[in-house]
Motif scaffolding. Structure first.
Motif, short mmCIF file in Angstrom:
data_model
loop_
_atom_site.label_atom_id
_atom_site.label_comp_id
_atom_site.label_asym_id
_atom_site.label_seq_id
_atom_site.Cartn_x
_atom_site.Cartn_y
_atom_site.Cartn_z
N ARG A 310 -8.94 -9.49 -6.24
CA ARG A 310 -7.98 -8.41 -6.48
C ARG A 310 -8.28 -7.68 -7.80
N ASN A 347 -7.29 -2.25 0.26
CA ASN A 347 -5.86 -2.24 -0.04
C ASN A 347 -5.21 -3.61 0.11
N HIS A 348 -5.92 -4.54 0.71
CA HIS A 348 -5.36 -5.87 0.89
C HIS A 348 -5.37 -6.63 -0.43
N ARG A 349 -4.42 -7.55 -0.59
CA ARG A 349 -4.29 -8.28 -1.86
C ARG A 349 -5.35 -9.37 -2.01
N TRP A 350 -5.85 -9.94 -0.93
CA TRP A 350 -6.85 -11.00 -0.93
C TRP A 350 -6.45 -12.23 -1.73
N GLU A 379 -6.22 -4.48 10.31
CA GLU A 379 -4.80 -4.76 10.19
C GLU A 379 -4.35 -5.81 11.22
N LEU A 382 -5.43 -9.11 9.69
CA LEU A 382 -4.66 -9.45 8.49
C LEU A 382 -3.20 -9.66 8.83
N PRO A 386 -2.75 -4.22 5.54
CA PRO A 386 -3.73 -4.36 4.48
C PRO A 386 -3.16 -4.63 3.11
N GLN A 388 -0.17 -6.15 2.31
CA GLN A 388 0.90 -7.14 2.21
C GLN A 388 0.34 -8.50 1.83
#
Length: 479
Positions: A310, A347-350, A379, A382, A386, A388
């Motif tokens: 992130r 955009n994903h937190r990973w 999406e 995940l 993306p 959340q």
């Protein structure tokens, strides 16, 4: 400082900027856009320091550097490059460059490097690394990764002990392997041991080996990991999980360079490089009496922090393309991503870092027949979309299990008082453990409860009850 700086770069704007900055710093500057002119200056004995780009129109700087070091071994060479990969830093170091700076670089840092190089001229002959082509043991071009590459390049020809800090999934073992595979011990073995995966009562025997009859079941002599790693590198993963008795033994190895096997009496000399890793704050554990302070200082000779994904989201596209290429090499269909899919990944937190991304790419490469991966594919996998983070029943989703337990204890004693035993503590903590475990199993099996139950090793009815009791939010298409 005074001296003549030779600058070689095929970009006229870069030459102009360097000429102005170095001239203002008091240096004489000579600039060229090709390697042939640079070599003619060097061959005639001109210049006190060289700044050169890697890619030149007539010759690669990495091909020129060996001639420079042979002709004028005391001439410092600073390599600048827009390639910005791990192998760029390694090749610059092993071919004798004084420093490597990725573009775009900070002019103040460059001036500082030039000053140090001229103040401390040096000549060193480094063992030539084998031609390894362009493998990518580490991937990423972000500033955070560039700094890691530079540090690793400086460590390759040393035996300094390294302590790698980083969250789970950031690639700590990859860094340890890179230190070994591209360092001077690469011809020796690389041996890894995960302290968290071995029962605490067996760690000493695993590390140092044991003699026949040392304990019940020891029917023959067994070599430990130190003996197996002789002449190479020993990677101690999750070092914070090492019990105190083993910490004392390890401290002696680091101090004296010798150890005894379990049940043995004769000290054995050892010649290994130690690389340790942890996802914990060892200084906090020292304060709690769980880790030896003297061992920490012995291990922390060179601290190296790996950033979570992130903090370097600009590396996500390169990592994703790399993992797709790995899947292709393993026989899976060729895939490519559209721009919306790349944006969805970024955009994903990973929360699971690079390991989570790798698993996602492998899953997509294996399960989807489409050649082009879209944002909808991303999406779907995940689940939450993306941006959340993974949901948890309570508390901060990024907190560790240890932090969760401590938070529950604090809450309980605040509620009931220290004179009363905190009721229901076990069940509440188990909820925090079971919720992400059940969620992860369902995600890994794409919501198939039968497969998830098999994965967890529980009855399907038990899993259904857990899903109901924990109120686990289900994926689309759960079976």
């Amino acid at each position: 400082m005074t001296g003549t700086i030779l600058v070689a770069d095929d970009d006229g704007a870069i030459r102009t900027v360097l000429n102005q900055a170095l001239s203002r710093a008091g240096y004489d500057v000579r600039c060229t856009g090709n390697a042939a002119t640079l070599w003619s200056w060097i061959d005639r004995g001109e210049g006190d320091l060289v700044i050169t780009d890697v890619i030149m129109p007539d010759e690669n700087a990495f091909e020129l550097l060996p001639r420079v070091k042979k002709r004028r071994p005391d001439l410092p060479v600073v390599v600048i490059s827009a390639q910005n990969t791990f192998m760029t830093a390694i090749r610059a170091s092993e071919r004798g460059a004084y420093e490597y700076l990725p573009k775009p670089f900070d002019l103040k840092e460059l001036i500082s490097v030039v000053g140090r190089a001229l103040a401390e001229p040096r000549s060193r002959q480094l063992e030539k690394l084998p031609d390894v082509g362009e493998p990518m043991p580490l991937v990423g071009r972000s500033p955070a990764m560039q700094e890691i590459y530079r540090v690793l390049a400086r460590l390759m020809q040393t035996d300094l002990t390294v302590l790698i800090h980083g969250e789970s999934g950031t690639g700590k073992e990859l860094v340890a392997r890179a230190l070994h595979d591209y360092g001077k011990r690469r011809k020796g073995p690389f041996v890894a041991i995960n302290m968290a995966a071995i029962p605490k009562e067996l760690i000493e025997a695993e590390l140092f080996g044991y003699e026949k009859g040392a304990f019940t079941g020891a029917t023959s002599r067994h070599p430990g990991r130190f003996e197996q790693a002789e002449g190479g590198t020993l990677f101690l993963d999750e070092i914070g999980d090492m019990p105190m008795e083993a910490q004392t033994r390890l401290l002696r190895v680091l101090q004296e360079g010798e150890y005894t096997t379990v049940g043995g009496r004769t000290p054995l000399r050892t010649n290994v490089r130690i690389v340790a890793a942890t996802n914990r704050d060892l200084r906090q554990w020292i304060g709690q009496g769980l880790f030896r302070e003297d061992l920490y200082f012995r291990l922390n000779v060179v601290p190296l922090r790996l950033p979570p994904l992130r903090e370097r989201k600009e590396d996500v596209p390169d990592l994703a393309h790399h993992f797709f290429a790995v899947c292709e090499a393993e026989g899976l269909p060729v895939k490519r991503m559209d721009t919306e899919a790349v944006a969805a990944l970024q955009n994903h937190r990973w929360p699971g870092n690079v390991r989570e991304l790798e698993n996602l790419i492998r899953r997509i490469a294996a399960l989807y027949p489409e050649d082009v991966i879209t944002a909808q594919h991303i999406e779907n996998e995940l689940d939450d979309g993306p941006a959340q983070p993974a949901a948890t029943p309570a508390g901060n989703p990024s907190e560790t299990l240890q932090e969760s337990v401590e938070r529950h204890l604090s809450d309980y004693f605040a509620e009931f008082g220290s004179a009363l035993p905190p009721p229901g503590l076990y069940h509440r903590i188990m909820r925090d453990v079971e919720y992400p475990l059940v969620s992860a199993a369902l995600a890994a099996t794409r919501g198939n409860q039968i497969k998830a139950a098999e994965l967890l090793g529980v009855n399907r009815n038990t899993l259904r009850k857990k899903i109901r009791d924990l109120d686990v939010r289900m994926m689309r298409g759960v079976r």
